[in-house]
Design an enzyme around this catalytic site. Structure first.
Site, mmCIF file in Angstrom:
data_model
loop_
_atom_site.group_PDB
_atom_site.id
_atom_site.type_symbol
_atom_site.label_atom_id
_atom_site.label_comp_id
_atom_site.label_asym_id
_atom_site.label_seq_id
_atom_site.Cartn_x
_atom_site.Cartn_y
_atom_site.Cartn_z
ATOM 1 N N SER A 1 -16.529 3.722 -2.549
ATOM 2 C CA SER A 1 -16.564 3.008 -4.142
ATOM 3 C C SER A 1 -18.591 2.006 -3.999
ATOM 4 C CB SER A 1 -16.295 2.173 -4.161
ATOM 5 O OG SER A 1 -16.093 1.011 -4.812
ATOM 6 N N TYR B 1 -11.401 -5.503 -0.310
ATOM 7 C CA TYR B 1 -11.649 -3.827 -0.823
ATOM 8 C C TYR B 1 -12.816 -3.737 0.242
ATOM 9 C CZ TYR B 1 -11.933 -0.917 -4.537
ATOM 10 O OH TYR B 1 -12.918 1.152 -4.594
HETATM 11 N N1 LIG Z 1 -12.178 3.428 -11.239
HETATM 12 C C1 LIG Z 1 -12.970 3.007 -10.255
HETATM 13 O O1 LIG Z 1 -14.127 2.441 -11.354
HETATM 14 C C2 LIG Z 1 -13.103 3.614 -9.193
HETATM 15 C C3 LIG Z 1 -14.823 2.823 -8.781
HETATM 16 C C4 LIG Z 1 -14.775 2.635 -7.355
HETATM 17 C C5 LIG Z 1 -14.325 3.792 -6.544
HETATM 18 N N2 LIG Z 1 -13.084 4.278 -6.384
HETATM 19 C C6 LIG Z 1 -11.744 4.800 -6.029
HETATM 20 O O2 LIG Z 1 -11.468 5.803 -6.414
HETATM 21 C C7 LIG Z 1 -10.203 6.325 -6.057
HETATM 22 C C8 LIG Z 1 -9.238 6.393 -7.441
HETATM 23 O O3 LIG Z 1 -8.966 6.078 -7.896
HETATM 24 P P1 LIG Z 1 -8.625 5.966 -9.306
HETATM 25 O O4 LIG Z 1 -9.610 4.848 -10.769
HETATM 26 O O5 LIG Z 1 -8.067 7.066 -9.778
HETATM 27 O O6 LIG Z 1 -7.179 4.570 -9.738
HETATM 28 P P2 LIG Z 1 -5.747 4.399 -9.833
HETATM 29 O O7 LIG Z 1 -5.309 3.412 -9.770
HETATM 30 O O8 LIG Z 1 -6.128 5.084 -11.510
HETATM 31 O O9 LIG Z 1 -5.385 5.899 -9.410
HETATM 32 C C9 LIG Z 1 -5.036 5.651 -7.623
HETATM 33 C C10 LIG Z 1 -3.942 6.562 -7.515
HETATM 34 O O10 LIG Z 1 -3.242 6.013 -6.030
HETATM 35 C C11 LIG Z 1 -1.827 5.901 -5.680
HETATM 36 N N3 LIG Z 1 -1.538 6.324 -5.147
HETATM 37 C C12 LIG Z 1 -2.213 4.183 -4.063
HETATM 38 N N4 LIG Z 1 -1.676 3.627 -3.451
HETATM 39 C C13 LIG Z 1 -0.814 5.109 -2.597
HETATM 40 C C14 LIG Z 1 -0.199 4.844 -1.534
HETATM 41 N N5 LIG Z 1 0.146 4.723 0.146
HETATM 42 N N6 LIG Z 1 -0.041 6.857 -1.366
HETATM 43 C C15 LIG Z 1 -0.008 8.040 -2.008
HETATM 44 N N7 LIG Z 1 -0.366 7.540 -3.283
HETATM 45 C C16 LIG Z 1 -1.049 6.169 -3.289
HETATM 46 C C17 LIG Z 1 -1.615 5.767 -7.383
HETATM 47 O O11 LIG Z 1 -0.699 6.144 -7.123
HETATM 48 C C18 LIG Z 1 -2.567 6.341 -7.877
HETATM 49 O O12 LIG Z 1 -2.438 7.273 -8.870
HETATM 50 C C19 LIG Z 1 -10.052 5.218 -4.938
HETATM 51 O O13 LIG Z 1 -9.602 5.426 -4.114
HETATM 52 C C20 LIG Z 1 -10.370 4.115 -5.875
HETATM 53 O O14 LIG Z 1 -11.080 2.730 -5.211
HETATM 54 C C21 LIG Z 1 -12.447 4.136 -8.473
#
Ligand SMILES: NC(=O)c1ccc[n+]([C@@H]2O[C@H](COP(=O)([O-])OP(=O)(O)OC[C@H]3O[C@@H](n4cnc5c(N)ncnc54)[C@H](O)[C@@H]3O)[C@@H](O)[C@H]2O)c1
Length: 260
Positions: free
Chosen positions: A141, A154
């Site tokens: 991230s 986080y």
């Molecule tokens: N969206 C952003 O702006 C952003 C920015 C930086 C990093 N990220 C990272 O990218 C990745 C994806 O993020 P996103 O935005 O798609 O999030 P999201 O919340 O849309 O999706 C996350 C997914 O992870 C699953 N999940 C959560 N806990 C779990 C577990 N214990 N076992 C299995 N599955 C589990 C959820 O059910 C969901 O489908 C994450 O690691 C997040 O930290 C996202």
């Protein structure tokens, strides 16, 4: 097709960035395992891939539970006989003040965002090492590179993801298994939906990066396909930032680029 004959597990594949990566991998010919704790999300993503002629199946997994992650690897090996790519994408975020974080909050953030990727890697590595080939992509991230307010656990976990990426790449040297990270910022997935849709943060945050818009889950897929394919064969223990240049540049108040 750039991922033909590959089998890829994408954790958190049932929503957001993970769902976009699953679709992109399937479009490039991979057989995709949509692994998520959200059964319905995983089923929807897998059936939409199959409806478009791709090959995918949903798999219920809790990445924080070692029995669940070893079960995931066993199920995939039974179904497809190999695991070529693991995308450690599942993640979660708690937003609370430093002093408001309970021990449970802290441990939950570390378990999902840092322990989960470690456990998933340990689950798939025996097959990758045996076959002398593999590829792991961890979702870091912008919070891996800087402090962000009210996100201490986080930020700590996502900083750790970069350390884990480098350490795993080092431990796997000479085994033809590469480990890299993608560091997104401000992607309008369900994770950030409330900020993207709010009348204050929605437009204002879009203007803060150098591109001038929110990122979308599809903005991540090019890097994921690149890192999963042999095109990135000399990239290892590294990371790609996808955040519209937000980390790369800062203007002070009143400063604008001069052209004329
Ligand atoms: N969206 C952003 O702006 C952003 C920015 C930086 C990093 N990220 C990272 O990218 C990745 C994806 O993020 P996103 O935005 O798609 O999030 P999201 O919340 O849309 O999706 C996350 C997914 O992870 C699953 N999940 C959560 N806990 C779990 C577990 N214990 N076992 C299995 N599955 C589990 C959820 O059910 C969901 O489908 C994450 O690691 C997040 O930290 C996202």
């Amino acid at each position: 097709m750039r991922l033909e004959n590959k089998v890829a597990i994408v954790t958190g594949g049932g929503n957001g960035i993970g769902a976009a990566i699953c679709a992109a991998f399937a479009n490039e010919g991979a057989r995709v395992v949509v692994a998520d704790i959200d059964r319905q999300g995983a089923e929807q993503v897998a059936s939409s891939i199959c409806d478009s002629g791709g090959n995918a199946f949903p798999l219920l997994v809790d990445i924080t539970d070692p029995n669940s992650t070893t079960g995931m690897a066993a199920t995939v090996l039974e179904a497809y006989g190999q695991i070529d790519v693991l995308v450690n994408n599942a993640g979660a975020r708690i937003i609370k003040g430093l002093m408001q974080h309970s021990l449970e909050d802290w441990e939950q953030m570390l378990r999902i965002n840092l322990t989960g990727p470690f456990l998933c890697a340990q689950a798939v590595l025996p097959d990758m090492v045996k076959r002398g080939s593999g590829n792991i992509i961890n979702l870091a991230s912008i919070a891996s590179f800087m402090g962000r307010p009210n996100r201490c656990a986080y930020v700590a976990a996502k900083s750790g993801v970069l350390g884990l990426t480098r350490a795993m790449a080092t431990d796997l040297a000479g085994k033809n298994i590469r480990v890299n990270a993608i560091a997104p910022g401000m992607i309008a997935s369900p994770f950030n939906q409330s900020f993207a849709e709010a009348s204050d943060t929605g437009p204002a945050w879009a203007e803060e990066n150098l591109i001038g818009r929110w990122g979308q889950p599809d903005d991540i897929t090019g890097a994921a396909v690149f890192l999963a394919s042999e095109e990135s064969g000399f990239v290892n223990g590294s990371e790609i930032k996808i955040e519209g240049g937000w980390l790369g540049a800062r203007s002070r108040s009143g400063e604008t680029p001069l052209w004329d």
